[in-house]
Write a protein that holds these residues in place. Structure first.
Motif, PDB file in Angstrom:
ATOM      1  N   PHE A   1       0.857  -1.193   0.000  1.00 46.55           N
ATOM      2  CA  PHE A   1       0.000   0.000   0.000  1.00 46.55           C
ATOM      3  C   PHE A   1       0.890   1.239   0.000  1.00 46.55           C
ATOM      4  CE2 PHE A   1      -3.077  -3.058   1.704  1.00 46.55           C
ATOM      5  CZ  PHE A   1      -4.230  -2.686   1.026  1.00 46.55           C
ATOM      6  N   ASN A   2       0.374   2.320  -0.585  1.00 41.82           N
ATOM      7  CA  ASN A   2       1.145   3.559  -0.626  1.00 41.82           C
ATOM      8  C   ASN A   2       1.338   4.167   0.751  1.00 41.82           C
ATOM      9  OD1 ASN A   2       1.670   3.629  -3.336  1.00 41.82           O
ATOM     10  ND2 ASN A   2      -0.286   4.615  -3.820  1.00 41.82           N
ATOM     11  N   SER A   3       0.340   3.955   1.607  1.00 40.52           N
ATOM     12  CA  SER A   3       0.454   4.508   2.956  1.00 40.52           C
ATOM     13  C   SER A   3      -0.398   3.679   3.889  1.00 40.52           C
ATOM     14  CB  SER A   3      -0.035   5.958   2.989  1.00 40.52           C
ATOM     15  OG  SER A   3      -1.445   5.965   2.951  1.00 40.52           O
ATOM     16  N   VAL A   4      -0.185   3.877   5.167  1.00 41.88           N
ATOM     17  CA  VAL A   4      -0.972   3.158   6.170  1.00 41.88           C
ATOM     18  C   VAL A   4      -2.450   3.605   6.101  1.00 41.88           C
ATOM     19  CG1 VAL A   4      -0.472   4.719   8.088  1.00 41.88           C
ATOM     20  CG2 VAL A   4      -0.914   2.329   8.572  1.00 41.88           C
ATOM     21  N   PHE A   5      -2.692   4.857   5.699  1.00 37.59           N
ATOM     22  CA  PHE A   5      -4.076   5.340   5.534  1.00 37.59           C
ATOM     23  C   PHE A   5      -4.805   4.522   4.463  1.00 37.59           C
ATOM     24  CE2 PHE A   5      -1.921   9.157   7.115  1.00 37.59           C
ATOM     25  CZ  PHE A   5      -2.763   9.519   8.153  1.00 37.59           C
ATOM     26  N   ASP A   6      -4.120   4.358   3.314  1.00 39.25           N
ATOM     27  CA  ASP A   6      -4.754   3.604   2.226  1.00 39.25           C
ATOM     28  C   ASP A   6      -5.050   2.171   2.655  1.00 39.25           C
ATOM     29  OD1 ASP A   6      -4.642   5.800   0.583  1.00 39.25           O
ATOM     30  OD2 ASP A   6      -2.706   5.267  -0.287  1.00 39.25           O
ATOM     31  N   ALA A   7      -4.121   1.589   3.402  1.00 35.23           N
ATOM     32  CA  ALA A   7      -4.318   0.210   3.854  1.00 35.23           C
ATOM     33  C   ALA A   7      -5.530   0.124   4.775  1.00 35.23           C
ATOM     34  CB  ALA A   7      -3.066  -0.286   4.577  1.00 35.23           C
ATOM     35  N   LEU A   8      -5.655   1.098   5.694  1.00 39.16           N
ATOM     36  CA  LEU A   8      -6.746   1.035   6.667  1.00 39.16           C
ATOM     37  C   LEU A   8      -8.093   1.388   6.035  1.00 39.16           C
ATOM     38  CD1 LEU A   8      -4.891   2.614   9.708  1.00 39.16           C
ATOM     39  CD2 LEU A   8      -5.522   0.216   9.431  1.00 39.16           C
ATOM     40  N   LEU A   9      -8.062   2.265   5.030  1.00 40.28           N
ATOM     41  CA  LEU A   9      -9.324   2.645   4.388  1.00 40.28           C
ATOM     42  C   LEU A   9      -9.768   1.611   3.347  1.00 40.28           C
ATOM     43  CD1 LEU A   9      -8.860   6.503   3.909  1.00 40.28           C
ATOM     44  CD2 LEU A   9     -10.418   5.351   5.485  1.00 40.28           C
ATOM     45  N   PHE A  10      -8.833   0.760   2.926  1.00 42.81           N
ATOM     46  CA  PHE A  10      -9.145  -0.241   1.902  1.00 42.81           C
ATOM     47  C   PHE A  10     -10.368  -1.069   2.296  1.00 42.81           C
ATOM     48  CE2 PHE A  10      -8.583  -4.499   0.050  1.00 42.81           C
ATOM     49  CZ  PHE A  10      -8.524  -4.170  -1.302  1.00 42.81           C
ATOM     50  N   ASP A  11     -10.361  -1.580   3.523  1.00 44.11           N
ATOM     51  CA  ASP A  11     -11.477  -2.414   3.980  1.00 44.11           C
ATOM     52  C   ASP A  11     -12.775  -1.623   4.108  1.00 44.11           C
ATOM     53  OD1 ASP A  11      -9.993  -4.680   4.148  1.00 44.11           O
ATOM     54  OD2 ASP A  11      -9.443  -4.386   6.266  1.00 44.11           O
ATOM     55  N   GLN A  12     -12.651  -0.328   4.355  1.00 43.72           N
ATOM     56  CA  GLN A  12     -13.863   0.487   4.531  1.00 43.72           C
ATOM     57  C   GLN A  12     -14.516   0.855   3.204  1.00 43.72           C
ATOM     58  OE1 GLN A  12     -13.411   3.886   7.105  1.00 43.72           O
ATOM     59  NE2 GLN A  12     -12.277   2.749   8.633  1.00 43.72           N
ATOM     60  N   LYS A  13     -13.793   0.646   2.121  1.00 50.94           N
ATOM     61  CA  LYS A  13     -14.329   0.955   0.791  1.00 50.94           C
ATOM     62  C   LYS A  13     -14.719   2.424   0.636  1.00 50.94           C
ATOM     63  CE  LYS A  13     -15.762  -3.763   0.044  1.00 50.94           C
ATOM     64  NZ  LYS A  13     -16.833  -4.747   0.103  1.00 50.94           N
ATOM     65  N   VAL A  14     -13.918   3.288   1.217  1.00 51.41           N
ATOM     66  CA  VAL A  14     -14.087   4.729   0.972  1.00 51.41           C
ATOM     67  C   VAL A  14     -12.710   5.307   0.652  1.00 51.41           C
ATOM     68  CG1 VAL A  14     -16.127   5.100   2.415  1.00 51.41           C
ATOM     69  CG2 VAL A  14     -13.877   5.265   3.436  1.00 51.41           C
ATOM     70  N   ASP A  15     -12.687   6.474   0.006  1.00 55.74           N
ATOM     71  CA  ASP A  15     -11.385   7.032  -0.344  1.00 55.74           C
ATOM     72  C   ASP A  15     -10.929   8.089   0.668  1.00 55.74           C
ATOM     73  OD1 ASP A  15     -12.804   9.296  -1.022  1.00 55.74           O
ATOM     74  OD2 ASP A  15     -12.976   8.703  -3.121  1.00 55.74           O
ATOM     75  N   ARG A  16      -9.705   8.546   0.484  1.00 54.04           N
ATOM     76  CA  ARG A  16      -9.098   9.515   1.399  1.00 54.04           C
ATOM     77  C   ARG A  16      -9.918  10.792   1.487  1.00 54.04           C
ATOM     78  NH1 ARG A  16      -3.374   8.461   1.933  1.00 54.04           N
ATOM     79  NH2 ARG A  16      -2.838  10.405   2.949  1.00 54.04           N
ATOM     80  N   GLU A  17     -10.567  11.153   0.391  1.00 57.76           N
ATOM     81  CA  GLU A  17     -11.317  12.407   0.381  1.00 57.76           C
ATOM     82  C   GLU A  17     -12.444  12.397   1.419  1.00 57.76           C
ATOM     83  OE1 GLU A  17     -13.204  13.396  -3.359  1.00 57.76           O
ATOM     84  OE2 GLU A  17     -14.181  15.119  -2.396  1.00 57.76           O
ATOM     85  N   LEU A  18     -13.183  11.270   1.464  1.00 55.48           N
ATOM     86  CA  LEU A  18     -14.287  11.177   2.418  1.00 55.48           C
ATOM     87  C   LEU A  18     -13.763  11.197   3.863  1.00 55.48           C
ATOM     88  CD1 LEU A  18     -16.021  10.316  -0.115  1.00 55.48           C
ATOM     89  CD2 LEU A  18     -17.298   8.887   1.467  1.00 55.48           C
ATOM     90  N   TYR A  19     -12.616  10.580   4.044  1.00 60.07           N
ATOM     91  CA  TYR A  19     -11.991  10.532   5.367  1.00 60.07           C
ATOM     92  C   TYR A  19     -11.534  11.927   5.791  1.00 60.07           C
ATOM     93  CZ  TYR A  19      -8.079   9.690   8.621  1.00 60.07           C
ATOM     94  OH  TYR A  19      -7.208   9.733   9.681  1.00 60.07           O
ATOM     95  N   ASN A  20     -10.740  12.570   4.925  1.00 62.86           N
ATOM     96  CA  ASN A  20     -10.200  13.886   5.280  1.00 62.86           C
ATOM     97  C   ASN A  20     -11.293  14.935   5.447  1.00 62.86           C
ATOM     98  OD1 ASN A  20      -7.457  13.281   5.434  1.00 62.86           O
ATOM     99  ND2 ASN A  20      -7.228  13.367   3.206  1.00 62.86           N
ATOM    100  N   ARG A  21     -12.338  14.806   4.625  1.00 63.46           N
ATOM    101  CA  ARG A  21     -13.413  15.795   4.679  1.00 63.46           C
ATOM    102  C   ARG A  21     -14.036  15.875   6.065  1.00 63.46           C
ATOM    103  NH1 ARG A  21     -18.486  13.745   1.908  1.00 63.46           N
ATOM    104  NH2 ARG A  21     -17.475  14.161  -0.085  1.00 63.46           N
ATOM    105  N   GLN A  22     -14.319  14.704   6.674  1.00 66.30           N
ATOM    106  CA  GLN A  22     -14.946  14.716   7.996  1.00 66.30           C
ATOM    107  C   GLN A  22     -14.082  15.501   8.977  1.00 66.30           C
ATOM    108  OE1 GLN A  22     -18.126  13.175   6.776  1.00 66.30           O
ATOM    109  NE2 GLN A  22     -18.114  13.170   8.990  1.00 66.30           N
ATOM    110  N   ILE A  23     -12.789  15.199   8.964  1.00 65.80           N
ATOM    111  CA  ILE A  23     -11.900  15.812   9.961  1.00 65.80           C
ATOM    112  C   ILE A  23     -11.716  17.316   9.676  1.00 65.80           C
ATOM    113  CG2 ILE A  23      -9.579  15.749  10.970  1.00 65.80           C
ATOM    114  CD1 ILE A  23      -9.512  12.750  10.247  1.00 65.80           C
ATOM    115  N   ASP A  24     -11.452  17.663   8.422  1.00 70.60           N
ATOM    116  CA  ASP A  24     -11.161  19.065   8.090  1.00 70.60           C
ATOM    117  C   ASP A  24     -12.369  19.975   8.293  1.00 70.60           C
ATOM    118  OD1 ASP A  24      -8.610  18.340   7.471  1.00 70.60           O
ATOM    119  OD2 ASP A  24      -9.017  18.059   5.330  1.00 70.60           O
TER     120      ASP A  24
END
Ligand code: ZN
Length: 602
Positions: free
Chosen positions: A245-268
């Motif tokens: 995986f390119n990063s630990v984030f991608d690895a952890l989000l892989f199972d959730q079937k969502v992309d980094r954008e949805l993840y970062n959006r909540q936090i930002d």
């Protein structure tokens, strides 16, 4: 605090549907070990055509269904009392056996992935019930290791879970709190009593003293806990690297079937746009309580502490039935069963896991753990957990074991949905401004605070931690304390003083051992807020859409599930609307507070 052996039977859950006796449990373990041996003999090196694919998955499905009650029984009997030696040993044993089984059967995924795609397409046609499972296996293909490497990693399965077990052992078994004193009076302290009572205590001197005593005990264990956590992070990072995986984030989000954008959006978005509303809320609390300064230790107090209705366990049933009535008759039957058949563990006892959770073993009814304090806000906790229960109750009735569990991203939507339904019901049935203010402040102080503030700030902190890990760095207690303090200070600005001890808050949540979990609370509640508004406006059609979503289980992605319920989470609009809604609730609180003050003057 009572010992587990001293609590009332009717306040405990009934684990006997899982296993009547310890002997039945032991025999079940023997059976799954035998089935696993047989499967290895029958299928290893022989999965070479579509029919064999269907046969091995059928056998695996059968085995998996038999493994579920074993792991559920061992983990629930431990969570009701972590100090129970027998339960500790039972759980460790199950962990060992299950690692062995998953190593022994790791060839299944490896062999499926070596097959020509045509064979898998044919297998999906032969047995459409396995389509979803096969598609998920195919998704893993780019990250799959050599079969022998997979086998070796699987064999370490329970060892890799070690940090989480160590965390719990430190927190729930070793950590013992002394009484704390205020003005010559002595008060008992424990993890559960701090989080369930003292943190909400309306007497400022007692509340702050409890916070100080609690923090000081946490501090004694900060280095062990940080090291434990660092080990967990290393395991996740190494796994992500090994798999490419390119990063630990991608690895952890892989199972959730969502992309980094949805993840970062909540936090930002939440850290910037929600913060001004929550600072207003903190100021309102400060004003109402006449506090000279607002500190981190004061954030959990109730807006109206003299108005906290008490509620018994038996009364809570009627609240669930009334508050969740809109979900229909089938759902009502489930609610009644949950009380009649003792699905819920209400008791407060030593060694019990903190917080509340719902466990939903496939093929059995759900189980709920809660430590009942008799505060009225427990109706929201219970409605929340029953939301998880209702979700899996419906999903299990429609889906097979492979298809029933949706992405973590969606997990907290049905639970927070029930909190919204409960609040809407309570608001619709009262004209008393004081009660209304209590309900709204409970949604703000509990539902939104918990999901959009507590867990979100955990997520913001967690993102910073993973950034360090991704760069190849490590963490220790002072780094974690610093990150946590910064996150809290940024969010609260100068409206709240971040008390000494607040930086240790990272020690309190087990969520950090569950991947990128904390942010999903606000994601789920965003969906729930929008759908609950739809239910208010459209009634039955929206309810039916929602029930259909729950029954869909894990066969669709979070984006698809939300869409079925009429919410488009590919844009940031639902989140912005939800933040605006929280703002409007705080407006109402300010207004109701002014009205109540005027009334008192008159
Ligand atoms: Zn939940």
């Amino acid at each position: 605090m009572l010992k587990r052996s001293e609590v009332k039977l009717e306040e405990t859950w009934d684990l006997s549907p899982l296993f009547e006796t310890e002997q039945a449990f032991e025999e079940a373990i023997k059976t799954v070990l035998e089935i696993s041996n047989q499967m290895e003999e029958e299928f290893k090196g022989k999965i070479d055509n579509a029919k064999q694919v269907v046969s091995v998955l059928t056998a695996y499905q059968n085995l998996y269904e038999k493994m579920v009650p074993i792991s559920t029984y061992s983990s629930l009997s431990l969570s009701e009392d972590q100090t129970n030696d027998e339960a500790q040993m039972r759980s460790a044993k199950v962990g060992q056996h299950y690692s062995k089984i998953s190593a022994q059967l790791s060839f299944i995924t490896s062999e499926l992935l070596q097959l020509n795609e045509d064979v898998l397409t044919e297998a999906k046609k032969l047995a459409p019930q396995f389509k979803h499972y096969i598609d998920d296996v195919l998704r893993q293909k780019p990250y799959q290791l050599h079969p022998e490497a997979e086998k070796a990693l699987a064999a370490f399965g329970s060892t890799f879970n070690g940090p989480y077990e160590l965390y719990n052992t430190t927190k729930l078994v070793d950590m013992k709190f002394d009484n704390f004193e205020v003005n010559g009076e002595s008060y008992p302290l424990s993890y559960n009593s701090f989080e369930g009572d003292w943190e909400l205590e309306s007497d400022t001197a007692i509340r702050r003293a409890a916070f100080e005593a609690f923090s000081s005990k946490l501090r004694d264990y900060q280095h062990t806990t940080a090291k434990t956590y660092d080990n967990h992070l290393k395991i996740e990072k190494t796994d992500a690297d090994l798999r490419g995986f390119n990063s630990v984030f991608d690895a952890l989000l892989f199972d959730q079937k969502v992309d980094r954008e949805l993840y970062n959006r909540q936090i930002d978005l939440i850290t910037t746009e929600l913060a001004p509303h929550m600072r207003r809320y903190a100021k309102l609390l400060q004003k109402v309580h006449g506090l000279e300064k607002m500190t981190f230790a004061d954030l959990k107090i109730s807006l109206d502490p003299t108005y906290e209705p008490k509620i018994s366990i038996e009364e809570s049933r009627q609240y669930m039935l009334d508050g969740l009535a809109v979900m229909g008759e089938d759902y009502q039957n489930m609610l009644n069963r949950s009380f009649d058949e003792r699905w819920i563990d209400f008791a407060q006892n030593q060694g019990k896991s903190t917080g509340a959770f719902c466990s939903s073993p496939y093929g059995y009814h759900p189980y709920i753990l809660i430590s009942w304090t008799s505060r009225m806000n427990e109706v929201f906790v219970l409605a929340h957990e029953l939301g998880h229960a209702g979700h899996f109750y419906l999903a299990h009735s429609e889906q097979n074991i492979f298809n029933s569990r949706p992405s973590l991203y969606f997990i907290e939507a049905p639970s927070t949905m029930n909190e919204m339904l409960m609040a809407n019901h309570l608001l619709a049935n009262s004209n008393d401004p004081r009660f209304k203010r209590w309900v709204i402040s409970t949604i703000v102080a509990r539902t939104y605070y918990h999901n959009f503030v507590t867990h979100l700030l955990e997520a913001a902190y967690q993102r910073k931690v993973y950034e360090i890990i991704d760069e190849g760095g490590s963490v220790n207690a002072s780094i974690l304390n610093q990150i946590k303090r910064n996150v809290l200070e940024e969010f609260w600005g100068d409206s709240v003083e971040i008390t000494e001890g607040a930086e240790l808050t990272w020690m309190r949540q087990p969520h950090y051992y569950m991947g990128l979990y904390p942010y999903t609370y606000s994601a789920g509640l965003t969906i729930a807020t929008q759908v609950s508004q739809r239910i208010l406006q459209e009634g039955e059609t929206a309810v039916q859409d929602w029930i259909k979503v729950l029954k869909t289980g894990g066969t669709k992605t979070p984006v698809e599930l939300a869409k079925m319920a009429g919410v488009d989470i590919t844009t940031d609009q639902p989140l912005k609307d939800t933040i605006a809604y929280i703002g409007s609730l705080i407006d109402q609180l300010e207004q109701l507070t002014n009205e109540l003050v005027e009334e008192t003057k008159a």
